[in-house]
Scaffold this motif. Structure first.
Motif, PDB file in Angstrom:
ATOM      1  N   GLN A 167       0.831  -1.200   0.000  1.00 55.97           N
ATOM      2  CA  GLN A 167       0.000   0.000   0.000  1.00 55.97           C
ATOM      3  C   GLN A 167       0.865   1.250   0.000  1.00 55.97           C
ATOM      4  N   GLN A 169       3.909   1.502  -1.243  1.00 51.97           N
ATOM      5  CA  GLN A 169       4.490   1.662  -2.580  1.00 51.97           C
ATOM      6  C   GLN A 169       3.469   2.233  -3.547  1.00 51.97           C
ATOM      7  N   ALA A 170       2.216   1.764  -3.429  1.00 49.63           N
ATOM      8  CA  ALA A 170       1.167   2.283  -4.301  1.00 49.63           C
ATOM      9  C   ALA A 170       0.995   3.779  -4.064  1.00 49.63           C
ATOM     10  N   ALA A 171       1.012   4.181  -2.781  1.00 51.96           N
ATOM     11  CA  ALA A 171       0.858   5.606  -2.460  1.00 51.96           C
ATOM     12  C   ALA A 171       2.004   6.407  -3.067  1.00 51.96           C
ATOM     13  N   ARG A 172       3.228   5.870  -2.981  1.00 50.05           N
ATOM     14  CA  ARG A 172       4.383   6.558  -3.558  1.00 50.05           C
ATOM     15  C   ARG A 172       4.208   6.734  -5.058  1.00 50.05           C
ATOM     16  N   SER A 173       3.774   5.656  -5.726  1.00 46.42           N
ATOM     17  CA  SER A 173       3.662   5.737  -7.184  1.00 46.42           C
ATOM     18  C   SER A 173       2.539   6.696  -7.577  1.00 46.42           C
ATOM     19  N   LEU A 174       1.618   6.982  -6.639  1.00 51.02           N
ATOM     20  CA  LEU A 174       0.544   7.939  -6.935  1.00 51.02           C
ATOM     21  C   LEU A 174       0.948   9.365  -6.573  1.00 51.02           C
ATOM     22  N   GLY A 175       2.213   9.541  -6.169  1.00 47.79           N
ATOM     23  CA  GLY A 175       2.712  10.897  -5.967  1.00 47.79           C
ATOM     24  C   GLY A 175       2.839  11.331  -4.523  1.00 47.79           C
ATOM     25  N   ALA A 176       2.537  10.453  -3.558  1.00 44.31           N
ATOM     26  CA  ALA A 176       2.633  10.853  -2.156  1.00 44.31           C
ATOM     27  C   ALA A 176       4.082  10.789  -1.680  1.00 44.31           C
ATOM     28  N   GLY A 177       4.494  11.777  -0.905  1.00 44.09           N
ATOM     29  CA  GLY A 177       5.830  11.774  -0.312  1.00 44.09           C
ATOM     30  C   GLY A 177       5.826  10.908   0.934  1.00 44.09           C
ATOM     31  N   ALA A 178       6.991  10.866   1.610  1.00 47.23           N
ATOM     32  CA  ALA A 178       7.128   9.986   2.770  1.00 47.23           C
ATOM     33  C   ALA A 178       6.138  10.365   3.873  1.00 47.23           C
ATOM     34  N   GLN A 180       3.293  12.192   3.678  1.00 45.98           N
ATOM     35  CA  GLN A 180       1.905  11.965   3.243  1.00 45.98           C
ATOM     36  C   GLN A 180       1.567  10.479   3.287  1.00 45.98           C
ATOM     37  N   ARG A 184      -1.406   9.242   5.630  1.00 44.56           N
ATOM     38  CA  ARG A 184      -2.650   8.824   4.982  1.00 44.56           C
ATOM     39  C   ARG A 184      -2.792   7.313   4.856  1.00 44.56           C
ATOM     40  N   ILE A 185      -1.675   6.576   4.803  1.00 42.15           N
ATOM     41  CA  ILE A 185      -1.758   5.135   4.549  1.00 42.15           C
ATOM     42  C   ILE A 185      -1.268   4.314   5.746  1.00 42.15           C
TER      43      ILE A 185
END
Lengths: 269, 341
Positions: A167, A169-178, A180, A184-185
């Motif tokens: 999850q 990694q998915a957040a990272r690939s969607l543009g979230a920084g460390a 965020q 959020r996740i």
């Protein structure tokens, strides 16, 4: 499940109930009984006693700080242990369990050696900078932090392992920084484990005795926490006050257990 | 404009996953990275996405050097084999995630005009995407209430929401059952024809690659074996590995050939035909598989339709002559044939 014959089943039940009764229920029940032998008056008197009120306030203050510090460091260390590889990781992991196995008295002595104001390794420097650690609140908070350190970490680490980093990694690939990603996740996924860890830490911190006794100096009205007060009052032949204060500590522990009992099924979901 | 991978090397301890790997994946196409497990294809995809770091080499995406960029700055959509859904968020919130991260009003109070404008824009876009992946009626459900296929469609919508330059899918249908897998890959093909985003997907299923992809890159042991259209790879395999990985092969007269590309007859019609005896006949649905023992001691597998087998008059024990059909893809069999698994 293995079928047991009726006498064996009853025997086992009796053994379990008897064990818990004689070890826990009866002694705790007696404390409650003694609190109320003189009616509600003793409890009221105890609560208005300035030394008791002060000790309870101090306990609450020390426990709150210890829990907050352990919360921040506990979650950080958990993420570090589960998500990152670094040299010394296994040593760190082993050290975190140390407070569970070392006697709190030893913890108190160790802190005394490092931070005492006259001969400590770091104490004189700290006092030079105007910070009294030993025989004052910082030392008591430190001792409490030490003994309650593993509780948050040991709750959060298994959950972090279980949810994996998909999850994140998915957040990272969607543009979230460390930050965020964490807010959020990761945090919503581990929040029940964190709450559980906090409740356990709180219960442990409120009840800490050995380590705090050594670093606090047990000065009545200044560095005497609720548990230290119970011992002092008992030895001073003020049993009623000791029982009443114990009763209050029991009450808080039960409240913690109730909170945990309510949280556990949610965390399991 | 494309994905350009140059000289990528990646090791995990002693294991070399990718060895000086070079490939150019063209824009707007649906490309499959096909190969056996452990061949390095997933590692390559993760390096392109920035989820793993290569030991050496460079990656550029649509002309921008992305080698040093973290995943969140690469503008790629990534779809994971096990969906990686955000379990605590509803379907709509999952899809909105990337958009919310990018919204300019994110830190402003809820009543700020900018934030309300963002909210409306995000809601519209999420509704569009849920429509696209046929999940509109599930917008307020949690992922745990969806089936595997629905979760993966949601993950795809989530990745497409931020309008990435490239869409990367790591074995996207690998965790689904056979029927759903087939439906979803047809759906992915149609979706790609609609949105035209450069798409790369990893698979070890040759049928999936042949059916869906515009172009296939066959990867084995950390190297490219062959790149080409599905037809080209099937008809003109560069070597025995590609031939073996893309379909069944059998060996006639020192040549590797597909079992359905062998002409079988009970009389020697062509010069160079190999004589043999039918050792076994197996019927599977419309298809008949004959095992022929040739006089040279080869065991040849021949596939033909039931009608054809009946017309030829195949029976166990009869003598037959075999020739690869004209124009069949053949590859010389090497003394030690590499594993096609």
């Amino acid at each position: 499940m293995v079928e047991l014959s009726t006498p064996v089943r009853w025997g086992l039940r009796l053994l379990a109930i008897g064990y818990v009764f004689f070890l826990i229920a009866w002694p705790v029940g007696l404390v409650v009984k003694h609190t109320f032998t003189g009616g509600l008056g003793v409890l009221a008197d105890t609560l208005t006693d300035e030394s008791v009120a002060g000790a309870l306030r101090l306990t609450a203050m020390v426990a709150t700080w210890a829990v907050l510090i352990n919360l921040v460091f506990g979650v950080t260390i958990s993420v570090l242990l589960v998500r990152y590889e670094f040299p010394g990781k296994r040593v760190l992991s082993a050290l975190i369990d140390l407070p569970l196995s070392v006697s709190p008295v030893v913890v108190g002595l160790a802190l005394l050696l490092v931070y005492n104001g006259r001969t400590g390794w770091f104490g004189p420097t700290a006092e030079g900078a105007g910070l009294t650690v030993i025989f004052d609140s910082p030392g008591m908070v430190m001792a409490t932090c030490f003994v309650a350190l593993p509780l948050v970490i040991r709750e959060v680490v298994p959950v972090l392992v279980e949810i994996g980093d998909d999850q994140e990694q998915a957040a990272r690939s969607l543009g979230a920084g460390a930050v965020q990603t964490f807010r959020r996740i990761t945090l919503p996924s581990i929040k029940w484990a964190v709450v559980y860890g906090v409740v356990l830490s709180l219960a442990r911190s409120l009840g800490e005795f050995g380590a705090v006794k050594i670093v606090s100096g047990n000065i009545t009205g200044r560095t005497q926490t609720a548990t230290l007060l119970v011992e002092a009052k008992y030895q001073n032949f003020q049993q009623e006050t000791a029982y009443a204060t114990s009763f209050l500590l029991i009450l808080v522990s039960i409240a913690c257990l109730v909170v945990v009992a309510f949280l556990r099924p949610r965390a399991a979901r | 404009m494309s994905i350009e991978v140059r000289g990528i090397t990646k090791r995990f301890g002693d294991f070399v996953a990718l060895d000086d790997f070079n490939v150019l994946l063209p824009s707007g196409q649906l490309t499959a990275l096909l190969g056996p497990s452990g061949g390095g294809k997933s590692t390559l995809l993760r390096i392109i996405a920035g989820l793993d770091r290569a030991d050496a080499g460079s990656v550029s995406i649509e002309g921008v050097d992305a080698t040093g960029l973290p995943a969140q700055k690469r503008d790629v959509g990534f779809v994971f084999q096990h969906y990686a859904v955000f379990k605590h968020l509803t379907v709509a919130k999952n899809v909105a995630f990337g958009l919310e991260i990018r919204a300019h009003g994110g830190l402003r109070p809820p009543w700020a005009a900018q934030r309300r404008a963002d909210r409306a824009r995000i809601d519209r876009r999420v509704a569009e995407l849920l429509e696209l992946v046929h999940l509109s009626q599930f917008a307020d459900r949690l992922p745990s209430q969806l089936s595997g296929g629905q979760r993966q469609r949601m993950a795809l919508a989530r990745a497409l929401a931020v309008e990435p330059k490239v869409l990367l899918l790591d074995e996207p249908f690998g965790a689904l059952d056979a029927k759903v897998r087939k439906e979803l890959r047809e759906w992915l093909r149609r979706l790609h024809d609609e949105v035209h985003v450069t798409t790369v997907f990893v698979t070890h299923d040759q049928e999936e690659a042949l059916e869906v992809a515009d172009e296939i890159v066959v990867i084995n042991d950390g190297r490219v074996e062959q790149i080409g259209t599905p037809d080209r790879l099937y008809d003109e395999p560069a070597n025995d590995f590609v031939m073996g990985f893309l379909g069944d092969v059998t060996r006639v007269n020192g040549q590797l050939v597909r079992p359905h590309d062998i002409d079988i007859s009970r009389v020697p019609l062509l010069a160079g035909a190999v004589e043999g005896t039918v050792a076994r006949l197996l019927r599977v649905g419309f298809e008949v598989r004959a095992t022929v023992l040739t006089d040279d001691g080869e065991e040849v597998l021949v596939q033909l339709t039931r009608t054809h087998a009946r017309a030829v008059g195949l029976e166990e024990g009869v003598t037959v002559w075999l020739t690869p059909v004209t124009g069949a893809a053949t590859v010389p069999a090497l003394p030690s044939m590499r594993s096609a698994g």
